[in-house]
Design an enzyme around this catalytic site. Structure first.
Site, PDB file in Angstrom:
ATOM      1  N   CYS A 153      16.317  36.346  16.425  1.00 39.76           N
ATOM      2  CA  CYS A 153      16.739  36.583  15.035  1.00 39.76           C
ATOM      3  C   CYS A 153      18.235  36.390  14.835  1.00 39.76           C
ATOM      4  O   CYS A 153      18.675  35.741  13.890  1.00 39.76           O
ATOM      5  CB  CYS A 153      16.364  38.004  14.623  1.00 39.76           C
ATOM      6  SG  CYS A 153      14.619  38.356  14.598  1.00 39.76           S
ATOM      7  N   VAL A 157      19.873  33.940  12.119  1.00 40.63           N
ATOM      8  CA  VAL A 157      20.497  34.471  10.906  1.00 40.63           C
ATOM      9  C   VAL A 157      21.900  33.891  10.718  1.00 40.63           C
ATOM     10  O   VAL A 157      22.305  33.564   9.596  1.00 40.63           O
ATOM     11  CB  VAL A 157      20.547  36.016  10.956  1.00 40.63           C
ATOM     12  CG1 VAL A 157      21.458  36.563   9.871  1.00 40.63           C
ATOM     13  CG2 VAL A 157      19.144  36.582  10.797  1.00 40.63           C
TER      14      VAL A 157
END
Length: 523
Positions: A153, A157
């Site tokens: 993640c 991101v």
């Protein structure tokens, strides 16, 4: 406390000893600020009602116990299936510790996987420096022949570009220019573990073949390619090898982690063992065709093999049960010109004999099933062949096309009537379905244990037993070595199902002279 060197207890009996009971009781009374038991019972009963089910299915912003894991988990399993390959995750240490632990609990094996330890500064300034050091250290310490990189993640991101980072690492001399480093972007917040496997597999075949297609000719090597997908039953890899060898087929199993995930305890640690070679990947476009055993979960792979390799990549279902295994073997025979040998015909006959022996016990039994899209479709197809009745089907990460395909399959059988198919739902949704329309059994992974215990709390007669088939299986040992594909796998599943029925029958007829109407040894 009662745990002493002279009297070592496992956790269950240990925590039932008087001093632990007192300690836990004091903790509950003094610190937990618990709710009155009557209120807990009241809320529990409400959550088993049709009213609560309607509220449960109307929620939009919350997932409870999803029947899926995240993309990088799948990419790690894919990476383990290639010879002397080290899975490398561009992200934090905690993420990789989770992946290793998850697989370790399922396979009961040490899992090789590294990260480049991104922390707060990398989240602000990007993780390129982490990758420079990480690739150099991983190669020096663990001496792989290939490193396969995926993301978590955090990296996604902030927008880290793996292609640029790996290219810069080679350009600046952190790692050799010709050292193979396939990669895939695998954000955890979309997709699932099966998406991650697909992305990583497409990444490795793209790396080795995209710019090397000039001298490739479809069919020139006389082989077929078999792509297993996210497959955690190690017996299935061995079955595929056996079937192809018995048919005399030249083949390449593209991704095979069965050796590294099942190494013997003989005094030698093997970080790498077996797996598909780089040369086999490079030669794969020359195959007659490519068969995807989990077609619903290999979307990017199918696009690549058809568009770049010019393979037909024919549509087949996962070879679970009788008909789907027939279809798979006949497709192999059609592509290769090889006959299906007598040995496999005999194995098929034994399966049919077993189905005949057991159908009286399975006929009419109702099942709730959850898991990955292809696994669930294969399991449902086999249940219908057995005369069993799928009642509730949940797949967290399937799409509407998959739902229509499963519903069409159910509509073709009288045993599919009344079955509900749910996509995008989780195991808390399934809990409501089971309480409001009780099946006889559940089929799925270890997380179904929570539902089974809740059903028992409602009453012993209401308990819905869990049959553990799927991934992950944490609370039983060695099931990952079993086989679920082919005729052999169908025999294994059939044995598991019918014996679960008989075990439930024994449990229901234990009271002598009262419930033991079927107390006999001839079943």
């Amino acid at each position: 406390m009662s745990q002493t060197i002279d009297d070592i207890k496992q956790s269950y009996p240990l925590f039932r000893s008087d001093d632990y009971k007192k300690s836990l009781g004091d903790k509950r009374a003094l610190f937990e600020n618990t709710v009155d038991q009557q209120k807990i019972d009241e809320i529990f009963e409400w959550t088993t009602s049709a009213e609560y089910k309607d509220l449960n299915f109307s929620r939009e912003a919350l997932t409870i116990n999803p029947a899926k894991a995240c993309q990088p988990l799948g990419s790690v399993l894919c990476s383990l299936g290639f010879e002397k390959t080290l899975p490398y995750v561009h992200g934090s240490q905690g993420c990789v510790a989770y992946f290793r632990t998850y697989f370790n609990r399922h396979f009961k094996e040490p899992i090789a996987c590294v990260s480049d330890s991104m922390t707060e500064d990398a989240a602000v300034f990007g993780g390129q420096k982490n990758m420079f050091d990480g690739l150099a250290n991983a190669k020096a310490l663990y001496k792989p022949d290939m490193i396969m990189v995926s993301t978590t993640c955090m990296a996604e991101v902030i927008g880290d570009d793996l292609n640029a980072f790996i290219g810069n690492a080679k350009k600046e001399g952190h790692i050799e220019e010709d050292f193979p480093i396939p990669f895939a972007h695998t954000p955890s917040f979309v997709g699932s573990h099966t998406t991650g496997w697909d992305n990583m597999f497409e990444g490795v075949i793209r790396y080795f073949t995209l710019n090397a297609m000039e001298d490739k000719t479809v069919g020139s090597n006389g082989k077929i390619n078999i792509v297993p997908g996210f497959e955690t039953y190690l017996g299935n890899y061995r079955l595929l090898h056996r079937y192809m060898q018995e048919m005399g087929v030249d083949y390449t199993l593209l991704c095979d982690p069965s050796e590294v995930l099942d190494t013997p305890a003989d005094g030698t640690y093997r970080m790498y063992s077996g797996g598909t070679t780089q040369d086999e990947v490079k030669d794969a476009p020359n195959a007659i065709d490519t068969l995807l055993l989990q077609p619903w979960q290999l979307v990017k792979t199918r696009k690549y093999t058809t568009a770049t390799w010019n393979h037909e990549t024919p549509a087949i279902n996962i070879p679970m049960g009788l008909k789907s295994t027939d279809d798979f073997l006949m497709k192999v025979a059609e592509l290769t010109g090889k006959e299906i040998p007598a040995s496999l015909e005999k194995e098929r006959g034994r399966l049919v004999d077993m189905m005949t022996d057991s159908h009286a016990w399975l006929h009419g039994k109702k099942y709730a099933i959850w898991g990955d899209a292809d696994f669930v479709m294969g399991m449902v197809a086999f249940l219908l062949e057995l005369g069993a009745e799928p009642r509730h089907i949940v797949c967290s990460h399937a799409n509407k096309r998959w739902k229509k395909a499963v519903e069409a399959m159910l509509a073709e059988s009288p045993y599919g009537a009344g079955c509900e198919v749910h996509v995008g739902c989780d195991l808390w949704h399934l809990r409501s379905l089971i309480f409001t329309d009780r099946p006889d059994f559940m089929i799925g992974n270890s997380y179904g244990k929570f539902i089974e215990r809740d059903t028992r709390r409602k009453g012993e007669d209401f308990q819905v037993p869990l049959i553990r088939i799927g991934f992950p299986i944490f609370d039983r040992h060695h099931l990952h070595r079993a086989t679920t594909l082919g005729y052999e796998g169908a025999m294994t599943i059939l044995t598991t199902l019918v014996n679960a029925v008989l075990e439930k029958l024994d449990a229901d007829t234990m009271e002598m002279g009262v419930t033991d109407f079927n107390y006999d040894l001839v079943r």
